[in-house]
Design a protein around this motif. Structure first.
Motif, PDB file in Angstrom:
ATOM      1  N   PHE A   1      -8.253  -4.084  -5.717  1.00 31.45           N
ATOM      2  CA  PHE A   1      -8.000  -3.063  -6.731  1.00 31.45           C
ATOM      3  C   PHE A   1      -8.296  -3.606  -8.127  1.00 31.45           C
ATOM      4  O   PHE A   1      -8.318  -4.815  -8.353  1.00 31.45           O
ATOM      5  CB  PHE A   1      -6.568  -2.522  -6.643  1.00 31.45           C
ATOM      6  CG  PHE A   1      -5.489  -3.577  -6.636  1.00 31.45           C
ATOM      7  CD1 PHE A   1      -4.919  -4.037  -7.814  1.00 31.45           C
ATOM      8  CD2 PHE A   1      -5.029  -4.092  -5.427  1.00 31.45           C
ATOM      9  CE1 PHE A   1      -3.912  -4.990  -7.803  1.00 31.45           C
ATOM     10  CE2 PHE A   1      -4.016  -5.048  -5.399  1.00 31.45           C
ATOM     11  CZ  PHE A   1      -3.460  -5.497  -6.591  1.00 31.45           C
ATOM     12  N   GLU A   2      -8.506  -2.675  -9.055  1.00 35.96           N
ATOM     13  CA  GLU A   2      -8.710  -3.029 -10.455  1.00 35.96           C
ATOM     14  C   GLU A   2      -7.375  -3.450 -11.060  1.00 35.96           C
ATOM     15  O   GLU A   2      -6.314  -3.043 -10.577  1.00 35.96           O
ATOM     16  CB  GLU A   2      -9.238  -1.824 -11.235  1.00 35.96           C
ATOM     17  CG  GLU A   2     -10.578  -1.323 -10.766  1.00 35.96           C
ATOM     18  CD  GLU A   2     -10.963  -0.011 -11.415  1.00 35.96           C
ATOM     19  OE1 GLU A   2     -12.128   0.106 -11.821  1.00 35.96           O
ATOM     20  OE2 GLU A   2     -10.088   0.904 -11.514  1.00 35.96           O
ATOM     21  N   TRP A   3      -7.462  -4.209 -12.156  1.00 38.96           N
ATOM     22  CA  TRP A   3      -6.248  -4.706 -12.787  1.00 38.96           C
ATOM     23  C   TRP A   3      -6.353  -4.625 -14.303  1.00 38.96           C
ATOM     24  O   TRP A   3      -7.399  -4.914 -14.879  1.00 38.96           O
ATOM     25  CB  TRP A   3      -6.008  -6.153 -12.393  1.00 38.96           C
ATOM     26  CG  TRP A   3      -4.699  -6.678 -12.903  1.00 38.96           C
ATOM     27  CD1 TRP A   3      -4.511  -7.487 -13.984  1.00 38.96           C
ATOM     28  CD2 TRP A   3      -3.410  -6.405 -12.366  1.00 38.96           C
ATOM     29  NE1 TRP A   3      -3.165  -7.730 -14.152  1.00 38.96           N
ATOM     30  CE2 TRP A   3      -2.472  -7.071 -13.161  1.00 38.96           C
ATOM     31  CE3 TRP A   3      -2.954  -5.650 -11.278  1.00 38.96           C
ATOM     32  CZ2 TRP A   3      -1.109  -7.028 -12.917  1.00 38.96           C
ATOM     33  CZ3 TRP A   3      -1.595  -5.605 -11.043  1.00 38.96           C
ATOM     34  CH2 TRP A   3      -0.695  -6.288 -11.853  1.00 38.96           C
ATOM     35  N   LYS A   4      -5.252  -4.251 -14.921  1.00 41.04           N
ATOM     36  CA  LYS A   4      -5.103  -4.330 -16.371  1.00 41.04           C
ATOM     37  C   LYS A   4      -4.015  -5.346 -16.664  1.00 41.04           C
ATOM     38  O   LYS A   4      -2.956  -5.332 -16.041  1.00 41.04           O
ATOM     39  CB  LYS A   4      -4.697  -2.970 -16.958  1.00 41.04           C
ATOM     40  CG  LYS A   4      -5.798  -1.946 -16.917  1.00 41.04           C
ATOM     41  CD  LYS A   4      -5.365  -0.663 -17.581  1.00 41.04           C
ATOM     42  CE  LYS A   4      -6.491   0.343 -17.594  1.00 41.04           C
ATOM     43  NZ  LYS A   4      -6.055   1.626 -18.181  1.00 41.04           N
TER      44      LYS A   4
ATOM     45  N   LYS B   1      -7.879   1.633  -9.912  1.00 42.34           N
ATOM     46  CA  LYS B   1      -8.231   2.255  -8.632  1.00 42.34           C
ATOM     47  C   LYS B   1      -8.343   1.220  -7.518  1.00 42.34           C
ATOM     48  O   LYS B   1      -8.654   0.048  -7.758  1.00 42.34           O
ATOM     49  CB  LYS B   1      -9.589   2.964  -8.743  1.00 42.34           C
ATOM     50  CG  LYS B   1      -9.666   4.026  -9.812  1.00 42.34           C
ATOM     51  CD  LYS B   1      -8.889   5.243  -9.438  1.00 42.34           C
ATOM     52  CE  LYS B   1      -9.055   6.345 -10.479  1.00 42.34           C
ATOM     53  NZ  LYS B   1      -8.022   7.328 -10.399  1.00 42.34           N
ATOM     54  N   VAL B   2      -8.141   1.691  -6.293  1.00 39.08           N
ATOM     55  CA  VAL B   2      -8.395   0.891  -5.101  1.00 39.08           C
ATOM     56  C   VAL B   2      -9.911   0.827  -4.917  1.00 39.08           C
ATOM     57  O   VAL B   2     -10.592   1.854  -4.922  1.00 39.08           O
ATOM     58  CB  VAL B   2      -7.732   1.517  -3.853  1.00 39.08           C
ATOM     59  CG1 VAL B   2      -8.133   0.763  -2.591  1.00 39.08           C
ATOM     60  CG2 VAL B   2      -6.215   1.551  -4.014  1.00 39.08           C
ATOM     61  N   LEU B   3     -10.437  -0.372  -4.763  1.00 37.07           N
ATOM     62  CA  LEU B   3     -11.878  -0.556  -4.597  1.00 37.07           C
ATOM     63  C   LEU B   3     -12.284  -0.779  -3.149  1.00 37.07           C
ATOM     64  O   LEU B   3     -13.400  -0.445  -2.767  1.00 37.07           O
ATOM     65  CB  LEU B   3     -12.361  -1.737  -5.447  1.00 37.07           C
ATOM     66  CG  LEU B   3     -12.095  -1.620  -6.947  1.00 37.07           C
ATOM     67  CD1 LEU B   3     -12.518  -2.901  -7.654  1.00 37.07           C
ATOM     68  CD2 LEU B   3     -12.813  -0.412  -7.524  1.00 37.07           C
TER      69      LEU B   3
ATOM     70  N   THR C   1       0.793  -1.241   0.000  1.00 43.83           N
ATOM     71  CA  THR C   1       0.000   0.000   0.000  1.00 43.83           C
ATOM     72  C   THR C   1       0.823   1.288   0.000  1.00 43.83           C
ATOM     73  O   THR C   1       0.238   2.368  -0.027  1.00 43.83           O
ATOM     74  CB  THR C   1      -0.958   0.021   1.202  1.00 43.83           C
ATOM     75  OG1 THR C   1      -0.204  -0.072   2.423  1.00 43.83           O
ATOM     76  CG2 THR C   1      -1.972  -1.114   1.126  1.00 43.83           C
ATOM     77  N   ILE C   2       2.139   1.197   0.024  1.00 41.79           N
ATOM     78  CA  ILE C   2       2.998   2.387  -0.021  1.00 41.79           C
ATOM     79  C   ILE C   2       3.832   2.303  -1.298  1.00 41.79           C
ATOM     80  O   ILE C   2       4.576   1.340  -1.507  1.00 41.79           O
ATOM     81  CB  ILE C   2       3.902   2.478   1.232  1.00 41.79           C
ATOM     82  CG1 ILE C   2       3.034   2.641   2.488  1.00 41.79           C
ATOM     83  CG2 ILE C   2       4.885   3.632   1.089  1.00 41.79           C
ATOM     84  CD1 ILE C   2       3.820   2.589   3.798  1.00 41.79           C
TER      85      ILE C   2
ATOM     86  N   LYS D   1      -6.384   4.530  -0.431  1.00 47.39           N
ATOM     87  CA  LYS D   1      -7.723   4.958  -0.040  1.00 47.39           C
ATOM     88  C   LYS D   1      -8.684   4.481  -1.119  1.00 47.39           C
ATOM     89  O   LYS D   1      -8.294   4.314  -2.287  1.00 47.39           O
ATOM     90  CB  LYS D   1      -7.806   6.470   0.116  1.00 47.39           C
ATOM     91  CG  LYS D   1      -7.526   7.236  -1.167  1.00 47.39           C
ATOM     92  CD  LYS D   1      -7.555   8.731  -0.961  1.00 47.39           C
ATOM     93  CE  LYS D   1      -7.300   9.455  -2.282  1.00 47.39           C
ATOM     94  NZ  LYS D   1      -7.291  10.893  -2.136  1.00 47.39           N
ATOM     95  N   VAL D   2      -9.924   4.246  -0.740  1.00 46.92           N
ATOM     96  CA  VAL D   2     -10.915   3.820  -1.724  1.00 46.92           C
ATOM     97  C   VAL D   2     -11.044   4.901  -2.788  1.00 46.92           C
ATOM     98  O   VAL D   2     -11.181   6.088  -2.475  1.00 46.92           O
ATOM     99  CB  VAL D   2     -12.264   3.516  -1.042  1.00 46.92           C
ATOM    100  CG1 VAL D   2     -13.341   3.239  -2.091  1.00 46.92           C
ATOM    101  CG2 VAL D   2     -12.131   2.332  -0.096  1.00 46.92           C
ATOM    102  N   GLY D   3     -10.920   4.499  -4.045  1.00 47.57           N
ATOM    103  CA  GLY D   3     -10.947   5.435  -5.159  1.00 47.57           C
ATOM    104  C   GLY D   3      -9.574   5.964  -5.529  1.00 47.57           C
ATOM    105  O   GLY D   3      -9.417   6.614  -6.560  1.00 47.57           O
ATOM    106  N   GLY D   4      -8.575   5.676  -4.698  1.00 52.67           N
ATOM    107  CA  GLY D   4      -7.210   6.112  -4.978  1.00 52.67           C
ATOM    108  C   GLY D   4      -6.572   5.267  -6.068  1.00 52.67           C
ATOM    109  O   GLY D   4      -7.037   4.181  -6.402  1.00 52.67           O
TER     110      GLY D   4
END
Length: 161
Positions: free
Chosen positions: A79-82, A67-69, A26-27, A44-47
């Motif tokens: 989080f989302e992934w590509k 984004k972090v979900l 997360t860092i 953060k959510v949305g980050g």
């Protein structure tokens, strides 16, 4: 009609406290030690949860825009992934990105089990190679995490050949 496959799942036990593993995911500076050489992570959510596998390249081999979900401190990160470039026309289109859930389970004070679940793959021949690639990649990611935290020598994942 396409069906959703169950998931790609990988897990590993790391001999460090859960807090250290949480920070490793997360860092940004810590993620860059074992996962991707450049990162933009906002815990953060949305980050943002953006990994850049080729330094300086913002157009290929990255998770730009992800984004972090969900955050459940020291327990779960979603989080989302590509996918990598070879699967971009399949996985990185529109609003239907795949999702990565990382769970952190404290086994003892200095031992943590990390489980990665990657969902959203379609049951379709075109997706077979993407699923196989991610099974291999997540295994390597977790080994790099373990090495980085236990020995200080992470091996950056998913480098282009």
């Amino acid at each position: 009609m396409e069906n959703i496959l169950a998931e790609v799942k990988q897990e590993i036990t790391v001999n460090v406290p859960v807090e250290l593993i949480w920070h490793a995911w997360t860092i940004s500076d810590r993620v860059a030690l074992w996962f991707a050489p450049e990162t933009n992570i906002e815990a953060k959510v949305g980050g943002a949860y953006e990994l850049y596998f080729i330094p300086g390249n913002r157009t290929g081999m990255n998770t730009k825009g992800c984004k972090v979900l969900k955050l459940n401190f020291f327990r779960e990160l979603v989080f989302e992934w590509k996918g990598p470039d070879q699967f971009s026309s399949l996985m990185n289109v529109g609003e239907q990105l795949t999702i990565v859930s990382v769970n952190f389970e404290k086994i003892e004070d200095n031992t943590t089990k990390v489980t990665v679940r990657h969902t959203g793959f379609k049951e379709d021949d075109a997706w077979t190679e993407a699923v196989k690639w991610h099974e291999m990649a997540w295994s390597g990611v977790l080994k790099s995490l373990k090495n980085a935290l236990e020995t200080g020598k992470g091996e950056l994942c998913c480098q282009p050949e």
